[in-house]
Design a protein around this motif. Structure first.
Motif, PDB file in Angstrom:
ATOM      1  N   ASN A 200       4.485  40.226  51.081  1.00  0.00           N
ATOM      2  CA  ASN A 200       5.110  39.422  52.124  1.00  0.00           C
ATOM      3  C   ASN A 200       4.330  39.565  53.417  1.00  0.00           C
ATOM      4  OD1 ASN A 200       7.788  39.431  50.336  1.00  0.00           O
ATOM      5  ND2 ASN A 200       7.952  37.888  51.925  1.00  0.00           N
TER       6      ASN A 200
ATOM      7  N   TRP B 263      11.222  40.048  49.597  1.00  0.00           N
ATOM      8  CA  TRP B 263      11.618  38.644  49.746  1.00  0.00           C
ATOM      9  C   TRP B 263      10.988  37.772  48.661  1.00  0.00           C
ATOM     10  CZ3 TRP B 263      15.656  38.871  52.521  1.00  0.00           C
ATOM     11  CH2 TRP B 263      15.752  39.818  53.528  1.00  0.00           C
ATOM     12  N   LEU B 264       9.701  37.959  48.396  1.00  0.00           N
ATOM     13  CA  LEU B 264       9.080  37.219  47.293  1.00  0.00           C
ATOM     14  C   LEU B 264       9.500  37.795  45.942  1.00  0.00           C
ATOM     15  CD1 LEU B 264       5.487  36.587  48.666  1.00  0.00           C
ATOM     16  CD2 LEU B 264       7.314  34.924  48.360  1.00  0.00           C
TER      17      LEU B 264
ATOM     18  N   GLY C 275      13.513  37.125  45.806  1.00  0.00           N
ATOM     19  CA  GLY C 275      13.969  35.863  46.358  1.00  0.00           C
ATOM     20  C   GLY C 275      13.219  34.656  45.854  1.00  0.00           C
ATOM     21  N   ALA C 276      12.047  34.856  45.228  1.00  0.00           N
ATOM     22  CA  ALA C 276      11.245  33.685  44.882  1.00  0.00           C
ATOM     23  C   ALA C 276      10.583  33.764  43.507  1.00  0.00           C
ATOM     24  CB  ALA C 276      10.195  33.435  45.954  1.00  0.00           C
ATOM     25  N   ILE C 277       9.686  34.749  43.268  1.00  0.00           N
ATOM     26  CA  ILE C 277       8.823  34.621  42.085  1.00  0.00           C
ATOM     27  C   ILE C 277       8.940  35.737  41.054  1.00  0.00           C
ATOM     28  CG2 ILE C 277       7.170  33.204  43.321  1.00  0.00           C
ATOM     29  CD1 ILE C 277       5.371  35.574  43.606  1.00  0.00           C
TER      30      ILE C 277
ATOM     31  N   ARG D  64      16.251  37.322  40.311  1.00  0.00           N
ATOM     32  CA  ARG D  64      16.421  36.970  41.713  1.00  0.00           C
ATOM     33  C   ARG D  64      17.853  37.213  42.142  1.00  0.00           C
ATOM     34  NH1 ARG D  64      18.590  32.166  43.502  1.00  0.00           N
ATOM     35  NH2 ARG D  64      19.456  30.862  41.867  1.00  0.00           N
TER      36      ARG D  64
ATOM     37  N   ASN E  46      15.468  34.532  36.876  1.00  0.00           N
ATOM     38  CA  ASN E  46      14.844  33.563  37.781  1.00  0.00           C
ATOM     39  C   ASN E  46      14.140  32.490  36.947  1.00  0.00           C
ATOM     40  OD1 ASN E  46      13.603  32.151  39.791  1.00  0.00           O
ATOM     41  ND2 ASN E  46      12.367  33.856  40.543  1.00  0.00           N
TER      42      ASN E  46
ATOM     43  N   HIS F 238      12.594  30.035  37.906  1.00  0.00           N
ATOM     44  CA  HIS F 238      11.393  29.536  38.568  1.00  0.00           C
ATOM     45  C   HIS F 238      10.387  30.655  38.855  1.00  0.00           C
ATOM     46  CE1 HIS F 238      13.647  25.861  38.971  1.00  0.00           C
ATOM     47  NE2 HIS F 238      14.618  26.534  39.547  1.00  0.00           N
TER      48      HIS F 238
ATOM     49  N   GLU G  42       3.131  35.277  51.812  1.00  0.00           N
ATOM     50  CA  GLU G  42       3.781  34.302  52.688  1.00  0.00           C
ATOM     51  C   GLU G  42       3.726  34.818  54.117  1.00  0.00           C
ATOM     52  OE1 GLU G  42       7.025  34.299  54.396  1.00  0.00           O
ATOM     53  OE2 GLU G  42       7.103  36.449  54.071  1.00  0.00           O
TER      54      GLU G  42
END
Length: 196
Positions: free
Chosen positions: A79, A88-89, A92-94, A98, A117, A119, A182
């Motif tokens: 991050n 967070w990634l 929260g994302a990848i 999640r 997750n 995605h 990010e």
């Protein structure tokens, strides 16, 4: 009390703690992926290899049953901030799991839950989430010198050294390698691409 003037004997370094590994599975669409989660600390040493200067925490997800890891991509993820851990990634994302959020994307009231997750990127590549020094569980061994890691140059050196050590320890030098970040992590990724 008088002192003899003799220098103190340096303390021997703490023994390295082995990483923790667990097995899991995640359902993404019509496929179930079996994977290994690895959490641990990789020590960084000074230029003389005499002292440990920091320990970087990581969480890695590697797909099970891969015959040739050289054919499987590996993504190093961090991050931004600066000063933000990879959570967070990661959650929260990848990552493969999640945090469940509200429909509008807001944080729900506790207790918080995790879910598969759909995605995540594990179907595409193995993932290594890195917490730079001073974030997550990553720490400098000398609290007086921790800010030395917080310059652009030293951040690139420490994260770059972590990547070198990870590739060596886990035998991934021949894998296609990628960097993902990010916010400030994009600056770090661009700098690392040149530094590495």
């Amino acid at each position: 009390k008088e002192t003899t003037g003799t220098p103190e004997t340096p303390k021997p370094p703490e023994p390295e703690k082995p990483p923790v590994q667990t097995q899991h599975q995640v359902t993404m669409g019509d496929q179930t992926l079996h994977y290994t989660a690895t959490c641990g600390l990789i020590p960084l040493q000074d230029e003389d290899k005499a002292q440990t200067t920091a320990r970087l925490f990581f969480t890695a997800y590697t797909l099970d049953g891969v015959e040739d890891s050289a054919q499987r991509s590996l993504v190093f993820v961090f991050n931004g901030g600066p000063g933000s851990s990879s959570v967070w990634l990661h959650l929260g994302a990848i990552g493969p799991r999640r945090v469940v959020m509200q429909d509008e994307g807001w944080m729900p009231a506790p207790p918080f839950r995790l879910e598969d997750n759909l995605h995540g990127w594990l179907d595409l590549a193995d993932l290594v989430f890195i917490d730079p020094v001073g974030t997550g569980y990553s720490r400098a061994t000398d609290t007086e010198k921790k800010k030395e890691f917080w310059s652009l140059e030293n951040d690139l050196k420490s994260v770059g050294e972590f990547i070198r050590l990870y590739l060596t320890r886990y035998g991934r030098w021949h894998s296609p390698l990628f960097l993902a970040g990010e916010s400030y992590g994009t600056t770090r990724a661009a700098g690392l691409a040149g530094y590495l």
